[in-house]
Design a protein around this motif. Sequence first.
Motif, PDB file in Angstrom:
ATOM      1  N   ALA A  16      54.328  24.257  13.262  1.00 33.91           N
ATOM      2  CA  ALA A  16      54.905  25.540  13.622  1.00 33.91           C
ATOM      3  C   ALA A  16      56.009  25.352  14.640  1.00 33.91           C
ATOM      4  N   ALA A  17      57.150  25.935  14.369  1.00 32.06           N
ATOM      5  CA  ALA A  17      58.269  25.876  15.304  1.00 32.06           C
ATOM      6  C   ALA A  17      58.198  27.060  16.265  1.00 32.06           C
ATOM      7  N   SER A  18      58.734  26.859  17.472  1.00 33.84           N
ATOM      8  CA  SER A  18      58.658  27.910  18.485  1.00 33.84           C
ATOM      9  C   SER A  18      59.614  29.050  18.206  1.00 33.84           C
ATOM     10  N   ALA A  19      60.550  28.820  17.275  1.00 29.79           N
ATOM     11  CA  ALA A  19      61.500  29.859  16.906  1.00 29.79           C
ATOM     12  C   ALA A  19      62.009  29.566  15.511  1.00 29.79           C
ATOM     13  N   THR A  20      62.636  30.565  14.912  1.00 26.21           N
ATOM     14  CA  THR A  20      63.292  30.325  13.629  1.00 26.21           C
ATOM     15  C   THR A  20      64.364  29.261  13.826  1.00 26.21           C
ATOM     16  N   LEU A  21      64.369  28.301  12.945  1.00 28.51           N
ATOM     17  CA  LEU A  21      65.279  27.176  13.107  1.00 28.51           C
ATOM     18  C   LEU A  21      66.555  27.404  12.306  1.00 28.51           C
ATOM     19  N   PRO A  22      67.690  27.500  12.991  1.00 28.59           N
ATOM     20  CA  PRO A  22      68.948  27.652  12.264  1.00 28.59           C
ATOM     21  C   PRO A  22      69.538  26.292  11.924  1.00 28.59           C
ATOM     22  N   HIS A  23      70.325  26.233  10.907  1.00 23.70           N
ATOM     23  CA  HIS A  23      71.121  25.045  10.594  1.00 23.70           C
ATOM     24  C   HIS A  23      70.272  23.781  10.452  1.00 23.70           C
ATOM     25  N   THR A  55      64.787  18.772   2.468  1.00 21.43           N
ATOM     26  CA  THR A  55      66.136  18.990   2.968  1.00 21.43           C
ATOM     27  C   THR A  55      66.534  20.457   2.895  1.00 21.43           C
ATOM     28  N   ARG A  56      67.723  20.716   3.439  1.00 21.19           N
ATOM     29  CA  ARG A  56      68.286  22.066   3.434  1.00 21.19           C
ATOM     30  C   ARG A  56      68.304  22.643   2.026  1.00 21.19           C
ATOM     31  N   GLY A  57      68.590  21.819   1.048  1.00 24.50           N
ATOM     32  CA  GLY A  57      68.631  22.276  -0.341  1.00 24.50           C
ATOM     33  C   GLY A  57      67.275  22.220  -1.029  1.00 24.50           C
ATOM     34  N   ASP A  58      66.216  21.991  -0.237  1.00 20.02           N
ATOM     35  CA  ASP A  58      64.849  21.922  -0.749  1.00 20.02           C
ATOM     36  C   ASP A  58      64.588  20.715  -1.651  1.00 20.02           C
ATOM     37  N   THR A  59      65.410  19.703  -1.502  1.00 19.01           N
ATOM     38  CA  THR A  59      65.091  18.430  -2.144  1.00 19.01           C
ATOM     39  C   THR A  59      63.981  17.757  -1.353  1.00 19.01           C
ATOM     40  N   THR A  60      63.024  17.192  -2.051  1.00 12.30           N
ATOM     41  CA  THR A  60      61.913  16.525  -1.379  1.00 12.30           C
ATOM     42  C   THR A  60      61.908  15.037  -1.707  1.00 12.30           C
ATOM     43  N   ASN A  61      61.481  14.261  -0.746  1.00 10.63           N
ATOM     44  CA  ASN A  61      61.356  12.819  -0.922  1.00 10.63           C
ATOM     45  C   ASN A  61      60.055  12.359  -0.293  1.00 10.63           C
ATOM     46  N   TYR A  62      59.461  11.343  -0.904  1.00 10.24           N
ATOM     47  CA  TYR A  62      58.178  10.840  -0.439  1.00 10.24           C
ATOM     48  C   TYR A  62      58.187   9.316  -0.402  1.00 10.24           C
ATOM     49  N   VAL A  63      57.443   8.780   0.538  1.00 10.84           N
ATOM     50  CA  VAL A  63      57.209   7.344   0.514  1.00 10.84           C
ATOM     51  C   VAL A  63      56.354   7.035  -0.719  1.00 10.84           C
ATOM     52  N   ILE A 115      55.166  18.281   0.370  1.00  6.49           N
ATOM     53  CA  ILE A 115      55.777  18.896   1.543  1.00  6.49           C
ATOM     54  C   ILE A 115      56.372  20.231   1.127  1.00  6.49           C
ATOM     55  N   SER A 116      56.241  21.223   2.003  1.00  8.60           N
ATOM     56  CA  SER A 116      56.814  22.537   1.719  1.00  8.60           C
ATOM     57  C   SER A 116      57.112  23.235   3.038  1.00  8.60           C
ATOM     58  N   ARG A 117      57.773  24.354   2.945  1.00  9.19           N
ATOM     59  CA  ARG A 117      58.153  25.102   4.150  1.00  9.19           C
ATOM     60  C   ARG A 117      58.149  26.583   3.835  1.00  9.19           C
ATOM     61  N   ASP A 118      58.168  27.387   4.902  1.00  7.15           N
ATOM     62  CA  ASP A 118      58.361  28.806   4.681  1.00  7.15           C
ATOM     63  C   ASP A 118      59.855  29.101   4.643  1.00  7.15           C
ATOM     64  N   ASN A 119      60.233  30.309   4.241  1.00  6.60           N
ATOM     65  CA  ASN A 119      61.647  30.610   4.008  1.00  6.60           C
ATOM     66  C   ASN A 119      62.494  30.514   5.265  1.00  6.60           C
ATOM     67  N   ALA A 120      61.916  30.794   6.416  1.00  4.55           N
ATOM     68  CA  ALA A 120      62.690  30.843   7.656  1.00  4.55           C
ATOM     69  C   ALA A 120      62.658  29.526   8.416  1.00  4.55           C
ATOM     70  N   TRP A 121      62.093  28.483   7.811  1.00  2.00           N
ATOM     71  CA  TRP A 121      61.945  27.202   8.507  1.00  2.00           C
ATOM     72  C   TRP A 121      61.107  27.360   9.779  1.00  2.00           C
ATOM     73  N   TYR A 153      53.277  13.234  12.585  1.00  2.00           N
ATOM     74  CA  TYR A 153      54.265  13.916  13.416  1.00  2.00           C
ATOM     75  C   TYR A 153      55.228  14.715  12.548  1.00  2.00           C
ATOM     76  N   CYS A 154      55.631  15.828  13.071  1.00  2.00           N
ATOM     77  CA  CYS A 154      56.654  16.672  12.456  1.00  2.00           C
ATOM     78  C   CYS A 154      57.983  16.376  13.136  1.00  2.00           C
ATOM     79  N   HIS A 155      59.056  16.361  12.365  1.00  2.00           N
ATOM     80  CA  HIS A 155      60.388  16.102  12.915  1.00  2.00           C
ATOM     81  C   HIS A 155      61.386  17.060  12.283  1.00  2.00           C
ATOM     82  N   VAL A 156      62.316  17.552  13.085  1.00  5.62           N
ATOM     83  CA  VAL A 156      63.372  18.421  12.584  1.00  5.62           C
ATOM     84  C   VAL A 156      64.733  17.854  12.969  1.00  5.62           C
TER      85      VAL A 156
END
Length: 117
Positions: A23-30, A52-60, A69-75, A94-97
Amino acid sequence: QVYLAESGGALVQSGESLVLACAASATLPHVVAMSWYRQAPGKEREVVATITRGDTTNYVDSVKGRFTISRDNAWNTLYLQMNSLRPEDTGVYYCHVRMDIPPYDNWGQGTQVTVSS
Protein backbone atom coordinates in the motif's frame (compact mmCIF):
# COMPACT_ATOMS: atom_id res chain seq x y z
CA GLN A 1 8.10 11.31 0.11
CA VAL A 2 6.01 8.26 -0.69
CA TYR A 3 5.81 5.45 1.85
CA LEU A 4 5.21 1.85 0.88
CA ALA A 5 3.92 -0.73 3.34
CA GLU A 6 3.92 -4.43 2.52
CA SER A 7 1.61 -6.94 4.17
CA GLY A 8 0.51 -10.53 3.80
CA GLY A 9 3.68 -12.40 4.62
CA ALA A 10 3.26 -15.59 6.63
CA LEU A 11 4.51 -19.07 7.38
CA VAL A 12 2.88 -21.54 5.00
CA GLN A 13 3.32 -25.10 3.84
CA SER A 14 4.74 -26.04 0.47
CA GLY A 15 2.03 -25.93 -2.18
CA GLU A 16 -0.08 -23.31 -0.45
CA SER A 17 -0.89 -19.79 -1.63
CA LEU A 18 -0.39 -16.26 -0.34
CA VAL A 19 -1.30 -12.79 -1.51
CA LEU A 20 1.06 -9.95 -0.71
CA ALA A 21 -0.07 -6.34 -0.83
CA CYS A 22 1.90 -3.12 -0.98
CA ALA A 23 0.00 0.00 0.00
CA ALA A 24 1.31 3.41 -0.97
CA SER A 25 0.81 6.40 1.31
CA ALA A 26 -0.67 8.37 -1.57
CA THR A 27 -1.77 7.98 -5.14
CA LEU A 28 1.39 7.59 -7.14
CA PRO A 29 1.72 9.86 -10.17
CA HIS A 30 4.03 9.20 -13.09
CA VAL A 31 4.82 5.62 -12.18
CA VAL A 32 7.26 3.97 -14.55
CA ALA A 33 7.10 0.57 -12.88
CA MET A 34 6.42 -1.20 -9.61
CA SER A 35 8.13 -4.40 -8.63
CA TRP A 36 8.34 -7.10 -6.04
CA TYR A 37 11.79 -8.16 -4.93
CA ARG A 38 12.80 -10.84 -2.49
CA GLN A 39 15.88 -11.55 -0.44
CA ALA A 40 16.56 -15.03 0.85
CA PRO A 41 18.90 -15.57 3.81
CA GLY A 42 22.50 -15.20 2.70
CA LYS A 43 21.54 -14.17 -0.82
CA GLU A 44 21.30 -10.93 -2.74
CA ARG A 45 18.00 -9.22 -3.32
CA GLU A 46 16.44 -10.29 -6.63
CA VAL A 47 13.55 -8.96 -8.67
CA VAL A 48 10.62 -11.36 -8.70
CA ALA A 49 7.98 -9.53 -10.73
CA THR A 50 7.47 -6.13 -12.36
CA ILE A 51 4.47 -4.31 -13.76
CA THR A 52 5.08 -1.30 -15.97
CA ARG A 53 3.17 1.86 -16.77
CA GLY A 54 1.68 0.08 -19.78
CA ASP A 55 0.74 -2.91 -17.59
CA THR A 56 3.37 -5.14 -19.11
CA THR A 57 4.41 -7.78 -16.60
CA ASN A 58 7.68 -9.62 -16.23
CA TYR A 59 8.68 -12.45 -13.94
CA VAL A 60 11.84 -14.19 -12.91
CA ASP A 61 11.87 -17.66 -14.47
CA SER A 62 11.52 -19.47 -11.16
CA VAL A 63 8.05 -18.00 -10.49
CA LYS A 64 6.56 -17.94 -13.98
CA GLY A 65 3.20 -19.66 -14.02
CA ARG A 66 2.92 -19.51 -10.22
CA PHE A 67 3.03 -15.81 -9.30
CA THR A 68 0.91 -12.95 -10.64
CA ILE A 69 1.62 -9.25 -10.13
CA SER A 70 -1.22 -6.75 -10.36
CA ARG A 71 -2.19 -3.28 -9.21
CA ASP A 72 -5.20 -1.13 -8.62
CA ASN A 73 -6.08 1.59 -11.14
CA ALA A 74 -4.63 4.46 -9.11
CA TRP A 75 -1.32 2.73 -8.32
CA ASN A 76 -2.30 2.87 -4.65
CA THR A 77 -1.86 -0.83 -4.08
CA LEU A 78 0.36 -3.45 -5.66
CA TYR A 79 -0.36 -7.16 -5.27
CA LEU A 80 1.52 -10.40 -5.66
CA GLN A 81 -0.56 -13.56 -5.89
CA MET A 82 1.72 -16.49 -5.06
CA ASN A 83 0.50 -20.02 -5.78
CA SER A 84 2.16 -23.41 -5.42
CA LEU A 85 4.70 -21.98 -3.02
CA ARG A 86 8.01 -23.79 -2.60
CA PRO A 87 10.61 -23.67 0.17
CA GLU A 88 12.93 -21.78 -2.20
CA ASP A 89 10.38 -18.94 -2.29
CA THR A 90 11.25 -18.19 1.33
CA GLY A 91 12.58 -14.70 1.95
CA VAL A 92 11.73 -11.13 2.73
CA TYR A 93 9.58 -9.63 -0.02
CA TYR A 94 9.98 -5.94 -0.79
CA CYS A 95 7.89 -3.56 -2.84
CA HIS A 96 9.65 -1.00 -5.05
CA VAL A 97 8.35 1.93 -7.07
CA ARG A 98 10.05 3.96 -9.77
CA MET A 99 8.62 7.25 -10.98
CA ASP A 100 9.87 9.72 -13.56
CA ILE A 101 8.39 13.19 -13.06
CA PRO A 102 10.46 13.95 -11.09
CA PRO A 103 12.74 10.90 -10.99
CA TYR A 104 12.15 9.06 -7.73
CA ASP A 105 12.24 5.57 -6.37
CA ASN A 106 11.50 4.03 -3.00
CA TRP A 107 11.31 0.73 -1.12
CA GLY A 108 8.98 -0.70 1.45
CA GLN A 109 10.17 -2.28 4.69
CA GLY A 110 9.50 -5.84 3.56
CA THR A 111 7.31 -8.72 4.65
CA GLN A 112 8.56 -12.18 5.57
CA VAL A 113 7.41 -15.23 3.62
CA THR A 114 8.44 -18.62 4.93
CA VAL A 115 7.54 -21.81 3.10
CA SER A 116 8.07 -25.06 4.96
CA SER A 117 8.50 -28.38 3.21
